[in-house]
Design an enzyme around this catalytic site. Sequence first.
Site, PDB file in Angstrom:
ATOM      1  N   LYS A 104      47.671  48.736  42.049  1.00 13.13           N
ATOM      2  CA  LYS A 104      46.388  48.587  42.749  1.00 13.13           C
ATOM      3  C   LYS A 104      46.448  47.376  43.658  1.00 13.13           C
ATOM      4  O   LYS A 104      47.265  46.473  43.439  1.00 13.13           O
ATOM      5  CB  LYS A 104      45.257  48.436  41.730  1.00 13.13           C
ATOM      6  CG  LYS A 104      45.450  47.213  40.840  1.00 13.13           C
ATOM      7  CD  LYS A 104      44.412  47.121  39.758  1.00 13.13           C
ATOM      8  CE  LYS A 104      44.622  45.909  38.889  1.00 13.13           C
ATOM      9  NZ  LYS A 104      44.528  44.621  39.602  1.00 13.13           N
TER      10      LYS A 104
ATOM     11  N   CYS B  12      40.233  41.074  36.771  1.00 15.18           N
ATOM     12  CA  CYS B  12      40.692  42.461  36.676  1.00 15.18           C
ATOM     13  C   CYS B  12      40.258  43.154  35.383  1.00 15.18           C
ATOM     14  O   CYS B  12      39.966  44.351  35.397  1.00 15.18           O
ATOM     15  CB  CYS B  12      42.192  42.522  36.894  1.00 15.18           C
ATOM     16  SG  CYS B  12      42.591  42.091  38.613  1.00 15.18           S
TER      17      CYS B  12
ATOM     18  N   ASP C  95      47.484  44.040  34.168  1.00 15.60           N
ATOM     19  CA  ASP C  95      48.134  42.970  34.953  1.00 15.60           C
ATOM     20  C   ASP C  95      48.861  41.908  34.128  1.00 15.60           C
ATOM     21  O   ASP C  95      48.736  40.708  34.418  1.00 15.60           O
ATOM     22  CB  ASP C  95      47.096  42.290  35.862  1.00 15.60           C
ATOM     23  CG  ASP C  95      46.498  43.221  36.901  1.00 15.60           C
ATOM     24  OD1 ASP C  95      46.806  44.435  36.883  1.00 15.60           O
ATOM     25  OD2 ASP C  95      45.695  42.742  37.733  1.00 15.60           O
TER      26      ASP C  95
HETATM   27  C1  VGL Z   1      43.618  39.130  39.373  1.00 13.31           C
HETATM   28  C2  VGL Z   1      42.914  37.564  40.871  1.00 13.31           C
HETATM   29  C3  VGL Z   1      43.611  38.181  41.878  1.00 13.31           C
HETATM   30  C4  VGL Z   1      43.615  39.634  37.958  1.00 13.31           C
HETATM   31  C5  VGL Z   1      44.327  39.766  40.371  1.00 13.31           C
HETATM   32  O1  VGL Z   1      44.576  40.326  37.559  1.00 13.31           O
HETATM   33  O2  VGL Z   1      42.637  39.327  37.239  1.00 13.31           O
HETATM   34  N1  VGL Z   1      42.912  38.041  39.633  1.00 13.31           N
HETATM   35  N2  VGL Z   1      44.317  39.276  41.606  1.00 13.31           N
END
Ligand code: VGL
Length: 240
Positions: A140, A185, A42
């Site tokens: 995802k 994540c 991410d």
């Molecule tokens: C994430 C919160 C919401 C992350 C993704 O990538 O850690 N955190 N969505």
Amino acid sequence: MLDRRQILAALGTTALASLAPTALFAAATIKPDDTSALLVIDVQNCFLPGGSLAVKEGEQVVPVINKMAKAFSNVVMTQDWHTPGHVSFASVHSGKKPFETIDLPYGKQVLWPDHCVQGTDGASLSKDLSIPQAELIIRKGFHKDVDSYSAFLEADGKTSTGLAGYLKGRKIKRVFVAGLATDFCVAWTALDARKAGFEVYVVEDACRGIDNQGSLAKAWADMAKAGVKRIQSADIAVSA
Ligand code: VGL
Ligand code: ZN
């Protein structure tokens, strides 16, 4: 026949020769091989400065990850990829604010600012990532009613993203996890990778956390308990 003194002398030289590099530099002792994969989690505009869910110092992971990636022949990246009006967005729950939690059918859900909406600039991977050999980008969190911090399993605990099957199909045994955010994540991915039977390393300086109400310390404790190895990028040997 060699006498005792000659044997000791011979052993001494080899022992010294093999120990010297690590003893002197005490670093770069882990060498990724063809059964290793780097998972870059991410590293998307929404989680970087100016993004709607910016992680403190998030941009600092990019050069660390770019450098480390040179040591890997297998790199997989992930993208948080939500529908508009996703269930994890505070904006769809009346009276709720970001970082509060609610109970959903699959358990507790932290609510977030709207982020990583499919096809938006915020959902794009950072343009500063430079990992041309990356072989797969797995998205995802694309089911509207289920979140997915983990790159392996959605938050319902049973819907697979297919990543474990992909990695096993490619004979990967060890995964190294880096990216954003350490306590969501990255940690959920590392824990599920252990459950799927992989040897797991989280590269601490290649990650940054959100740290909502003690979540960062809890994530490291959970990972340690699950047998996740906590390392630094300097522990990984990157040949020239
Ligand atoms: C994430 C919160 C919401 C992350 C993704 O990538 O850690 N955190 N969505
Ligand atoms: Zn998300």
